[in-house]
Design an enzyme around this catalytic site. Sequence first.
Site, short mmCIF file in Angstrom:
data_model
loop_
_atom_site.label_atom_id
_atom_site.label_comp_id
_atom_site.label_asym_id
_atom_site.label_seq_id
_atom_site.Cartn_x
_atom_site.Cartn_y
_atom_site.Cartn_z
N GLY A 46 0.84 -1.19 0.00
CA GLY A 46 0.00 0.00 0.00
C GLY A 46 0.87 1.23 0.00
O GLY A 46 2.05 1.17 0.35
N GLN A 51 3.20 10.05 1.07
CA GLN A 51 4.47 9.38 1.30
C GLN A 51 5.49 9.67 0.19
O GLN A 51 6.69 9.48 0.39
CB GLN A 51 4.26 7.87 1.42
CG GLN A 51 3.52 7.45 2.69
CD GLN A 51 3.33 5.97 2.78
OE1 GLN A 51 2.34 5.44 2.26
NE2 GLN A 51 4.24 5.27 3.39
N CYS A 94 5.75 0.13 7.81
CA CYS A 94 5.43 1.30 6.98
C CYS A 94 6.65 1.67 6.15
O CYS A 94 7.78 1.68 6.66
CB CYS A 94 5.05 2.48 7.87
SG CYS A 94 4.59 3.97 6.94
N LEU A 95 6.44 1.94 4.89
CA LEU A 95 7.56 2.30 4.01
C LEU A 95 8.19 3.63 4.41
O LEU A 95 9.32 3.92 4.02
CB LEU A 95 7.07 2.36 2.56
CG LEU A 95 6.51 1.03 2.03
CD1 LEU A 95 5.96 1.19 0.62
CD2 LEU A 95 7.56 -0.07 2.08
N HIS A 136 -4.60 1.80 7.65
CA HIS A 136 -3.23 2.31 7.75
C HIS A 136 -3.01 3.44 6.76
O HIS A 136 -2.47 4.49 7.09
CB HIS A 136 -2.24 1.16 7.50
CG HIS A 136 -0.81 1.57 7.48
ND1 HIS A 136 0.10 1.25 8.47
CD2 HIS A 136 -0.09 2.28 6.56
CE1 HIS A 136 1.28 1.75 8.16
NE2 HIS A 136 1.20 2.38 7.03
N GLU A 137 -3.46 3.22 5.51
CA GLU A 137 -3.25 4.25 4.47
C GLU A 137 -4.09 5.48 4.73
O GLU A 137 -3.65 6.62 4.51
CB GLU A 137 -3.58 3.67 3.09
CG GLU A 137 -2.75 2.47 2.67
CD GLU A 137 -1.25 2.68 2.84
OE1 GLU A 137 -0.55 1.69 3.03
OE2 GLU A 137 -0.78 3.85 2.80
N HIS A 140 -2.58 7.86 6.99
CA HIS A 140 -1.59 8.73 6.32
C HIS A 140 -2.27 9.99 5.79
O HIS A 140 -1.68 11.09 5.83
CB HIS A 140 -0.90 8.01 5.16
CG HIS A 140 0.26 7.13 5.55
ND1 HIS A 140 1.39 7.61 6.15
CD2 HIS A 140 0.45 5.81 5.39
CE1 HIS A 140 2.24 6.61 6.36
NE2 HIS A 140 1.71 5.51 5.91
O1 K2U Z 1 1.88 2.84 4.19
C1 K2U Z 1 2.75 2.07 3.87
O2 K2U Z 1 3.95 2.27 4.08
C2 K2U Z 1 2.34 0.79 3.22
C3 K2U Z 1 2.42 -0.38 4.14
C4 K2U Z 1 1.05 -1.01 4.09
C5 K2U Z 1 0.71 -1.87 5.23
C6 K2U Z 1 0.97 -1.48 6.53
C7 K2U Z 1 0.58 -2.30 7.58
C8 K2U Z 1 -0.04 -3.52 7.33
C9 K2U Z 1 -0.27 -3.88 6.04
C10 K2U Z 1 0.10 -3.07 5.00
C11 K2U Z 1 3.61 -1.17 3.60
O3 K2U Z 1 3.24 -1.97 2.56
S1 K2U Z 1 4.49 -1.94 4.87
C12 K2U Z 1 5.25 -3.27 4.24
C13 K2U Z 1 4.38 -4.49 4.30
C14 K2U Z 1 4.46 -5.37 3.28
C15 K2U Z 1 3.70 -6.51 3.33
C16 K2U Z 1 2.85 -6.77 4.39
C17 K2U Z 1 2.77 -5.88 5.42
C18 K2U Z 1 3.54 -4.72 5.39
ZN ZN Z 2 2.57 3.59 6.06
#
Ligand code: K2U
Ligand code: ZN
Length: 169
Positions: A46, A51, A94-95, A136-137, A140
Amino acid sequence: MAVRPILTVPDPLLKQVSAPVEGVDEDLRALMDDMIETMYAAPGIGLAAVQIGVPRRVIVMDLAREGEDKQPRFFVNPEILWRSEELVSCEEGCLSIPEIYDEVERPAKVRIRYLNREGETIEEECDELYSVCIQHEMDHLEGIVFIDHLSRLKRDRAVSKVKKLVRAA
Ligand code: K2U
Ligand code: ZN
C-alpha cells in the site's frame, strides 16, 4: 511511470492532512501510476500520496500474494462510512518508517466509499488484510503514521532508529 522517493519520519510533510482531489483526470492517473510503480519497487502492499510528498487524498494498494497476478487498486477521496466494534491487533510496518514493526489495534472491518481510477463511486466492506491496510493508508491522509498509535517511548525510539538508518544509507 516513475519510481519516486519515499519520505521517512520525521519529515514534517508526513504530518500534513492531505487535500481532497477535485476530479479524476489524466494528471491524477499519472500520479497513481507513479505511486503504484513506487509501491511495487519498495516493495510494499500500500502507499499514500503524501508518502511521495504529494498531500492529496489518494491511495494505491495491491494485496496479491507472491506468484499471483498483480491486482492494483486505486482509491481517490476515500471515506470510512462504518467501523466494526470488533477490534483486531495486527503487526504493521510502513515504508516511511523502515525496519520498524509493532502491533496496532484497529476495527476488524470497515465500510468505505471512494472514487476508483475511472472516477466511479465504489462502496465496499473491507476485512482482514484489506481492512488493516486501508485504515493504515487512510491514517496517512490525516497525517498519522502507525507509530502514533504506540507509546511515546516506542514512538521516540522508532524515530531515532529511522534517523540513524537514513543517515547511514
Ligand atoms: O503505508 C505504507 O507504508 C504501506 C504499508 C502497508 C501496510 C501497513 C501495515 C499492514 C499492512 C500493509 C507497507 O506496505 S508496509 C510493508 C508491508 C508489506 C507486506 C505486508 C505488510 C507490510
Ligand atoms: Zn505507512
